[in-house]
Design a protein around this motif. Structure first.
Motif, short mmCIF file in Angstrom:
data_model
loop_
_atom_site.label_atom_id
_atom_site.label_comp_id
_atom_site.label_asym_id
_atom_site.label_seq_id
_atom_site.Cartn_x
_atom_site.Cartn_y
_atom_site.Cartn_z
N VAL A 186 0.84 -1.20 0.00
CA VAL A 186 0.00 0.00 0.00
C VAL A 186 0.88 1.26 0.00
O VAL A 186 0.57 2.24 -0.68
N GLY A 187 1.98 1.22 0.73
CA GLY A 187 2.89 2.37 0.77
C GLY A 187 3.48 2.67 -0.59
O GLY A 187 3.54 3.82 -1.03
N ILE A 188 3.92 1.61 -1.30
CA ILE A 188 4.51 1.81 -2.63
C ILE A 188 3.45 2.35 -3.60
O ILE A 188 3.69 3.32 -4.33
N LEU A 189 2.27 1.74 -3.58
CA LEU A 189 1.21 2.19 -4.50
C LEU A 189 0.74 3.60 -4.13
O LEU A 189 0.55 4.45 -5.01
N GLY A 190 0.58 3.85 -2.84
CA GLY A 190 0.12 5.17 -2.40
C GLY A 190 1.10 6.27 -2.78
O GLY A 190 0.71 7.34 -3.25
N ALA A 191 2.40 6.00 -2.60
CA ALA A 191 3.41 7.01 -2.95
C ALA A 191 3.41 7.29 -4.44
O ALA A 191 3.65 8.42 -4.87
N THR A 192 3.10 6.26 -5.24
CA THR A 192 3.08 6.45 -6.69
C THR A 192 1.97 7.41 -7.11
O THR A 192 2.12 8.14 -8.08
N PHE A 193 0.86 7.41 -6.35
CA PHE A 193 -0.28 8.24 -6.71
C PHE A 193 -0.33 9.55 -5.93
O PHE A 193 -1.39 10.18 -5.86
N MET A 194 0.79 9.96 -5.32
CA MET A 194 0.76 11.22 -4.55
C MET A 194 0.17 12.33 -5.43
O MET A 194 0.63 12.56 -6.56
#
Lengths: 409, 116
Positions: A186-194
């Motif tokens: 979730v952290g990797i995906l969330g950071a991608t969509f900042m």
């Protein structure tokens, strides 16, 4: 060469999403904790942000309307204001983390004390944004950040397990702690969509004066090539961490740990290239966030905006981006850990994520705005699929943060 | 302190000491810069000192007291070695001694983590 320079907007926007201060450490921690298991998350995130950046670049090109303009119109004043407040809070926190990150890298390079270097970092960023035209900001910091390609070289030198790397492209859980796996995914995906990436990207399209039909192709190329390069850098960091840190039981907690991963196989040259790449990438992310903050304010309140104008031609816009840097300086000089701040900002972006991406999807698919350039079946399907993913990420981020003690178990 | 927390803290010390020995290794082989070694060794030392302080000040579960004292002592020793490295960031002979000491600390911390 001109073609290469033309995609620099995508490269700089991608730098913020894939290799800013938080991502560098987070990706290394994901690799050191789970090996190659989350390579797929980088790829899935990259395709998603390509889809949405292409959409908002297309809207900017056809309708001449950047994202926040669309957000306010589609969501109305009150919800638009909520989105503005949430996204500005995230922008400010992220900008603070990046300014601190620039100071940390300067310290690794020169060995001077940290606090005076925060002031140096602030000055460098202010001078860069004040004096450099937009296209040179894109080129200097976007392509400078690509020095991080040294991690791809380091990864090759470490002779990675290609079978495991390939297996990492398929989501699978091979750990006794599935919650930790979920936290990192979730952290990797969330950071991608900042959100600031699309604010910056769409406003950058207007800054670059994109006009149809020629620049629609450029938009597509920029979104795909820029974010693909970001994803390659991100995966490279994950690979070196998996190869070097997993066997030795090292848990990366500093930018220096990641730089050490380039030094170990490539020596002093690898170390210096990694540090310079970090300097440009983190500076680029700081500029992304401060300009995104100023773009949002100007577009929401209808001010004059744009780096293509002289500072006096858009005074409130100029004061706002300078204020973001000033606020960042005050936050970092107070002594908070920049990496901690950026990890928190990913979590707080959950409010802004759906509110940012829903209006983009609606407007890009609206033929009244977009005419013949409205979303086709593929863009529409991918857009809705990724929107569901974004909502899931938004709902899962905070509980996972608490349940896993920020990934520490 | 619970067994789980003790195990996590031992792993953290192993990680910090191993990273420190990797950093010292770069000095021994002349593959790094003194500014980087000075700065990163200080960061690692600071975190190791914090770890030592937390371990030493936490109330142990029954049967863990002796191991906790050993872990705190190891952390203090590692922090001292890291401070030495930060103080001599381009001295290959000093770095070789630090590397050896930190490798031993990392091994000892690993054994402590597995001793439960």
């Amino acid at each position: 060469m001109t073609k290469v320079f033309q995609i620099s907007l995508g490269v700089l926007a991608a730098i913020g999403g894939f290799v800013d201060i938080g991502d560098i450490v987070f990706n290394a921690a994901a690799g050191a904790t789970l090996g190659y298991q989350l390579v797929w998350a980088v790829v899935v995130g990259a395709v998603g942000i390509m889809v949405y950046s292409e959409m908002c670049g297309r809207v900017a090109c056809i309708a001449k309307r950047p994202v926040f303009d669309v957000v306010r119109e589609r969501l109305g004043y009150k919800v638009g204001l909520t989105t503005l407040l949430a996204s500005q809070f995230v922008n400010a926190m992220t900008c603070a983390a990046e300014v601190g990150g620039v100071a940390i890298v300067l310290r690794y390079l020169f060995g001077f004390p940290y606090r005076p270097l925060i002031a140096v970092a602030l000055l460098l960023l202010l001078v860069s944004v004040w004096f450099l035209p937009f296209e040179w900001i894109e080129r200097v910091f976007g392509f400078g950040g690509l020095l991080l390609i040294v991690f791809a070289v380091a990864a090759v030198k470490l002779d990675p397990n290609l079978g495991a790397l390939g297996h990492g492209l398929i989501p699978h859980i091979d750990t006794p702690s599935p919650l930790i796996w979920c936290y990192f995914a979730v952290g990797i995906l969330g950071a991608t969509f900042m959100p600031y990436e699309v604010y910056f990207y769409s406003s950058g399209g207007v800054e670059d004066g994109w006009v149809p039909p020629h620049d629609l192709k450029l938009n597509k190329l920029t979104a795909i090539a820029g974010y693909a390069l970001g994803a390659v850098l991100s995966i490279s960091i994950m690979v070196v961490a998996a190869e070097l840190f997993v066997p030795q039981g090292i848990e990366p907690g500093f930018l220096g740990t990641v730089a050490l991963a380039a030094q170990t196989p490539l020596g002093e040259a690898g170390l210096l290239l990694a540090l310079l790449g970090m300097l440009f990438a983190i500076s680029g992310a700081a500029i992304d966030t401060s300009l995104a903050g100023a773009y949002n304010m100007a577009q929401f309140f209808g001010w004059e905006w744009g780096k293509y104008r002289k500072p006096g031609g858009a005074p409130r816009f100029t004061v706002t981006w300078a204020a973001f840097f000033g606020l960042a300086f005050l936050v970092v000089i107070s002594g908070v850990d920049p990496i901690f701040v950026t990890e928190l900002s990913v979590v707080f972006s959950v409010v802004a994520l759906p509110l940012t991406y829903v209006p983009i999807l609606l407007v890009a698919g609206d033929s009244n705005y977009m005419g013949a350039h409205a979303n086709g079946r593929l863009a529409s399907t991918l857009g809705w699929l990724y929107l569901v993913a974004i909502v899931v990420i938004s709902l899962a981020a905070v509980p996972l943060l608490v349940l896993t003690n920020m990934g520490e178990g | 302190m619970t067994e789980y927390r003790f195990s996590k803290d031992s792993e953290s010390l192993q990680s910090l000491a191993t990273e420190g020995s990797l950093l010292a290794d770069g000095v021994v082989d002349g593959r790094t810069t003194s500014a980087f070694v000075l700065t990163h060794a200080q960061e690692l030392a600071s975190n190791t000192e914090k770890l030592a302080s937390v371990v030493a000040s936490t109330h142990p579960e029954t049967g863990l007291a002796e191991k906790m004292m050993r872990l705190a002592a190891l952390a203090r020793e590692a922090a001292s070695q890291l401070r030495t490295l930060a103080g001599h960031p381009s001295d290959a002979a000093a770095a070789a001694r630090v590397r050896s000491a930190l490798t031993n600390t990392a091994d000892a911390a690993e054994k402590l983590a597995k001793s439960l």
